[in-house]
Design an enzyme around this catalytic site. Sequence first.
Site, PDB file in Angstrom:
ATOM      1  N   TYR A  53       0.856  -1.198   0.000  1.00  0.00           N
ATOM      2  CA  TYR A  53       0.000   0.000   0.000  1.00  0.00           C
ATOM      3  C   TYR A  53       0.892   1.249   0.000  1.00  0.00           C
ATOM      4  O   TYR A  53       1.244   1.806   1.037  1.00  0.00           O
ATOM      5  CB  TYR A  53      -0.959   0.009   1.194  1.00  0.00           C
ATOM      6  CG  TYR A  53      -2.011  -1.085   1.127  1.00  0.00           C
ATOM      7  CD1 TYR A  53      -2.252  -1.784  -0.054  1.00  0.00           C
ATOM      8  CD2 TYR A  53      -2.774  -1.420   2.234  1.00  0.00           C
ATOM      9  CE1 TYR A  53      -3.204  -2.783  -0.122  1.00  0.00           C
ATOM     10  CE2 TYR A  53      -3.731  -2.426   2.176  1.00  0.00           C
ATOM     11  CZ  TYR A  53      -3.935  -3.105   0.989  1.00  0.00           C
ATOM     12  OH  TYR A  53      -4.874  -4.097   0.927  1.00  0.00           O
ATOM     13  N   HIS A 128      -0.940 -12.187   0.101  1.00  0.00           N
ATOM     14  CA  HIS A 128      -1.789 -11.192  -0.561  1.00  0.00           C
ATOM     15  C   HIS A 128      -2.583 -11.732  -1.753  1.00  0.00           C
ATOM     16  O   HIS A 128      -3.749 -11.454  -1.902  1.00  0.00           O
ATOM     17  CB  HIS A 128      -0.913 -10.003  -0.993  1.00  0.00           C
ATOM     18  CG  HIS A 128      -1.648  -8.705  -1.076  1.00  0.00           C
ATOM     19  ND1 HIS A 128      -1.055  -7.490  -0.828  1.00  0.00           N
ATOM     20  CD2 HIS A 128      -2.934  -8.401  -1.383  1.00  0.00           C
ATOM     21  CE1 HIS A 128      -1.932  -6.520  -0.986  1.00  0.00           C
ATOM     22  NE2 HIS A 128      -3.074  -7.042  -1.317  1.00  0.00           N
ATOM     23  N   SER A 208     -12.762  -4.162   0.114  1.00  0.00           N
ATOM     24  CA  SER A 208     -13.651  -3.220  -0.590  1.00  0.00           C
ATOM     25  C   SER A 208     -15.105  -3.511  -0.225  1.00  0.00           C
ATOM     26  O   SER A 208     -15.954  -3.682  -1.097  1.00  0.00           O
ATOM     27  CB  SER A 208     -13.445  -3.264  -2.105  1.00  0.00           C
ATOM     28  OG  SER A 208     -12.192  -2.731  -2.461  1.00  0.00           O
ATOM     29  N   LEU A 210     -17.396  -1.717   0.731  1.00  0.00           N
ATOM     30  CA  LEU A 210     -18.363  -0.690   0.306  1.00  0.00           C
ATOM     31  C   LEU A 210     -18.320  -0.494  -1.208  1.00  0.00           C
ATOM     32  O   LEU A 210     -18.914   0.449  -1.723  1.00  0.00           O
ATOM     33  CB  LEU A 210     -18.057   0.640   1.023  1.00  0.00           C
ATOM     34  CG  LEU A 210     -18.092   0.566   2.552  1.00  0.00           C
ATOM     35  CD1 LEU A 210     -17.598   1.875   3.180  1.00  0.00           C
ATOM     36  CD2 LEU A 210     -19.503   0.245   3.046  1.00  0.00           C
ATOM     37  N   GLY A 217     -18.752   6.038  -1.928  1.00  0.00           N
ATOM     38  CA  GLY A 217     -19.637   7.176  -1.637  1.00  0.00           C
ATOM     39  C   GLY A 217     -20.988   7.065  -2.330  1.00  0.00           C
ATOM     40  O   GLY A 217     -22.000   7.547  -1.821  1.00  0.00           O
TER      41      GLY A 217
HETATM   42  N1  NAP Z   1      -6.579  -8.127  -0.213  1.00  0.00           N
HETATM   43  C1  NAP Z   1      -6.718  -7.355  -1.258  1.00  0.00           C
HETATM   44  O1  NAP Z   1      -6.369  -7.715  -2.400  1.00  0.00           O
HETATM   45  C2  NAP Z   1      -7.322  -6.009  -1.057  1.00  0.00           C
HETATM   46  C3  NAP Z   1      -7.711  -5.230  -2.164  1.00  0.00           C
HETATM   47  C4  NAP Z   1      -8.292  -3.984  -1.902  1.00  0.00           C
HETATM   48  C5  NAP Z   1      -8.474  -3.554  -0.595  1.00  0.00           C
HETATM   49  N2  NAP Z   1      -8.067  -4.317   0.451  1.00  0.00           N
HETATM   50  C6  NAP Z   1      -8.258  -3.900   1.867  1.00  0.00           C
HETATM   51  O2  NAP Z   1      -9.640  -3.673   2.082  1.00  0.00           O
HETATM   52  C7  NAP Z   1      -9.802  -2.358   2.607  1.00  0.00           C
HETATM   53  C8  NAP Z   1     -11.142  -1.810   2.199  1.00  0.00           C
HETATM   54  O3  NAP Z   1     -11.248  -1.728   0.793  1.00  0.00           O
HETATM   55  P1  NAP Z   1     -11.155  -0.316   0.005  1.00  0.00           P
HETATM   56  O4  NAP Z   1     -10.514   0.700   0.862  1.00  0.00           O
HETATM   57  O5  NAP Z   1     -10.542  -0.643  -1.300  1.00  0.00           O
HETATM   58  O6  NAP Z   1     -12.677   0.001  -0.316  1.00  0.00           O
HETATM   59  P2  NAP Z   1     -13.984   0.309   0.561  1.00  0.00           P
HETATM   60  O7  NAP Z   1     -13.732  -0.017   1.981  1.00  0.00           O
HETATM   61  O8  NAP Z   1     -15.096  -0.370  -0.122  1.00  0.00           O
HETATM   62  O9  NAP Z   1     -14.140   1.856   0.360  1.00  0.00           O
HETATM   63  C9  NAP Z   1     -13.222   2.753   0.925  1.00  0.00           C
HETATM   64  C10 NAP Z   1     -13.784   4.145   0.860  1.00  0.00           C
HETATM   65  O10 NAP Z   1     -15.014   4.161   1.534  1.00  0.00           O
HETATM   66  C11 NAP Z   1     -15.220   5.423   2.081  1.00  0.00           C
HETATM   67  N3  NAP Z   1     -16.008   5.202   3.310  1.00  0.00           N
HETATM   68  C12 NAP Z   1     -15.687   4.407   4.350  1.00  0.00           C
HETATM   69  N4  NAP Z   1     -16.652   4.425   5.286  1.00  0.00           N
HETATM   70  C13 NAP Z   1     -17.609   5.268   4.818  1.00  0.00           C
HETATM   71  C14 NAP Z   1     -18.838   5.728   5.336  1.00  0.00           C
HETATM   72  N5  NAP Z   1     -19.281   5.292   6.519  1.00  0.00           N
HETATM   73  N6  NAP Z   1     -19.555   6.608   4.597  1.00  0.00           N
HETATM   74  C15 NAP Z   1     -19.107   7.033   3.379  1.00  0.00           C
HETATM   75  N7  NAP Z   1     -17.932   6.635   2.844  1.00  0.00           N
HETATM   76  C16 NAP Z   1     -17.198   5.756   3.556  1.00  0.00           C
HETATM   77  C17 NAP Z   1     -13.855   5.972   2.417  1.00  0.00           C
HETATM   78  O11 NAP Z   1     -13.845   7.353   2.122  1.00  0.00           O
HETATM   79  P3  NAP Z   1     -12.719   8.375   2.638  1.00  0.00           P
HETATM   80  O12 NAP Z   1     -11.466   7.953   1.923  1.00  0.00           O
HETATM   81  O13 NAP Z   1     -13.246   9.680   2.200  1.00  0.00           O
HETATM   82  O14 NAP Z   1     -12.578   8.196   4.101  1.00  0.00           O
HETATM   83  C18 NAP Z   1     -12.911   5.133   1.584  1.00  0.00           C
HETATM   84  O15 NAP Z   1     -12.140   5.830   0.644  1.00  0.00           O
HETATM   85  C19 NAP Z   1      -8.605  -1.595   2.050  1.00  0.00           C
HETATM   86  O16 NAP Z   1      -8.405  -0.376   2.697  1.00  0.00           O
HETATM   87  C20 NAP Z   1      -7.529  -2.614   2.217  1.00  0.00           C
HETATM   88  O17 NAP Z   1      -7.087  -2.631   3.570  1.00  0.00           O
HETATM   89  C21 NAP Z   1      -7.510  -5.542   0.231  1.00  0.00           C
END
Ligand code: NAP
Length: 288
Positions: A53, A128, A208, A210, A217
């Site tokens: 990251y 990963h 991900s 959300l 959003g």
């Molecule tokens: N293993 C893998 O291959 C892999 C791949 C992707 C992600 N991940 C992990 O999964 C985590 C989550 O996935 P992601 O970050 O990609 O996507 P996500 O959690 O679906 O979406 C993240 C976005 O949601 C927004 N958000 C969070 N809570 C909210 C709420 N209550 N109301 C409105 N908006 C909200 C945040 O906005 P703001 O930025 O404005 O706060 C953030 O940018 C990652 O951070 C990472 O740790 C793992």
Amino acid sequence: MKYRSLGSLTVSAIGLGGMPMSVQGRKDRETSIATIHAALDAGVTLIDTADAYHLHADEVGHNEELIAEALASYGGATDDVLVATKGGHLRPGDGSWTKDGSAKHLREAAQASAKRLGVEQIGLYQFHRPDPDVPFEESIGALKDLLDEGLIGLAGVSNTDVDQIRQANDILGGRLASVQNQFSPAFRSSEDELRLCAELGIAFLPWSPLGGITNAGGLGDKFAPFAEVAKERGVSPQVVCLAWELALADVVVPIPGASRPETITDSTTAPDLELSSDEMDRLNAAGS
Ligand SMILES: NC(=O)c1ccc[n+]([C@@H]2O[C@H](COP(=O)([O-])OP(=O)(O)OC[C@H]3O[C@@H](n4cnc5c(N)ncnc54)[C@H](OP(=O)(O)O)[C@@H]3O)[C@@H](O)[C@H]2O)c1
């Protein structure tokens, strides 16, 4: 905050995903530290990160360093916080994601992650993503060695299918603690893996949850029932989404990403939202 099991540990039912604080669109360091502190204030005891990251080639571990800094500067206790990192993905700096699942790389990557996190033992280390150029047994065998030697406390996998989950659990002697796969209303194709985790008692961490950084959003606009239930209950569509995921099985621990304190603070209220079976039916239908 409510709690769920992850391996031998208990963690908050909502974790913090660290990725948005270190990739495209990331905020300044102060805002990121404030975001992690807001998660801790709300009772979050699981923070998900990865050595990959980061944006530029020369800043591997950007997110791990942020988390280490935030934990060190937090006013309260952090002993019960599980930092879950990952290895096996690399970002050469041109925006691409490459893979190296070799035992040599995973060992070196875990050692480097432990150093950045300032720990002798990484709480949870996740492979990963399977590397098609390396036998899966070799990658998981490396995790087993790290577990046996104590460099990692718990072992997990990510982006794996049902067969790989069973195989990993076998190689680890039944010690596979977690599976991290993509899962959200927009991406339901990991349902089989979620069900297997529920059957085996392995924590399932939807990534991900959300819909991803750029789509989170607009979740309520794309999936109307999530917006409708949100309006009826006086919460955000994102909280409804996380509550829906939590209600699918008691092994589910969503890890919503955040780069602002407001969003993670809102997300941490999801475990308090008990959805009725009628609401679950409406939401299940929306996501299919
Ligand atoms: N293993 C893998 O291959 C892999 C791949 C992707 C992600 N991940 C992990 O999964 C985590 C989550 O996935 P992601 O970050 O990609 O996507 P996500 O959690 O679906 O979406 C993240 C976005 O949601 C927004 N958000 C969070 N809570 C909210 C709420 N209550 N109301 C409105 N908006 C909200 C945040 O906005 P703001 O930025 O404005 O706060 C953030 O940018 C990652 O951070 C990472 O740790 C793992």
